[in-house]
Design a protein around this motif. Structure first.
Motif: not given
Length: 115
Positions: A18-34
């Protein structure tokens, strides 16, 4: 006790996943924002370049003033004008109503019988 250890191990692995999935999710959000911010900046820079070009063009047009100012003298208007080519001959004007009457008279058949 064995069941408790197994559940803790499973829960520990689940939490890690779950932690890995959350990290991937937040990484996707950051990439999208960037990516969104990068695209906004590109569009803004393009608009600035276009506006600068327009402003420079307007400035150049404003700065460029004609150094030649036309002056006229009375002799310019009193001299005869000489044309390079012969003038075009225009047809003479005529009254259109009279022309229509003549054409109507010509078109009418002579129905008078004579002996």
């Amino acid at each position: 006790m064995a069941t408790v250890k197994r559940s803790q191990v499973c829960n520990g692995e689940d939490e890690e996943q779950e932690d890995q999935k959350m990290e991937q999710f937040f990484a996707l959000i950051r990439n999208f924002q960037e990516a969104r911010n990068k695209r906004k900046n590109e569009l803004r820079q393009r608009e600035e370049k276009i506006n600068n070009k327009k402003q420079n063009k307007i400035r150049r047009l404003d700065d460029e003033q004609s150094s030649w100012v036309p002056t006229f003298e009375w002799s310019d208007f009193t001299q005869e004008i000489e044309f390079r080519r012969p003038s075009i001959i225009f047809p003479t004007s005529y009254n259109k109503k009279e022309d229509k009457k003549k054409s109507e008279e010509d078109d009418v058949l002579d129905l008078k019988l004579s002996l």
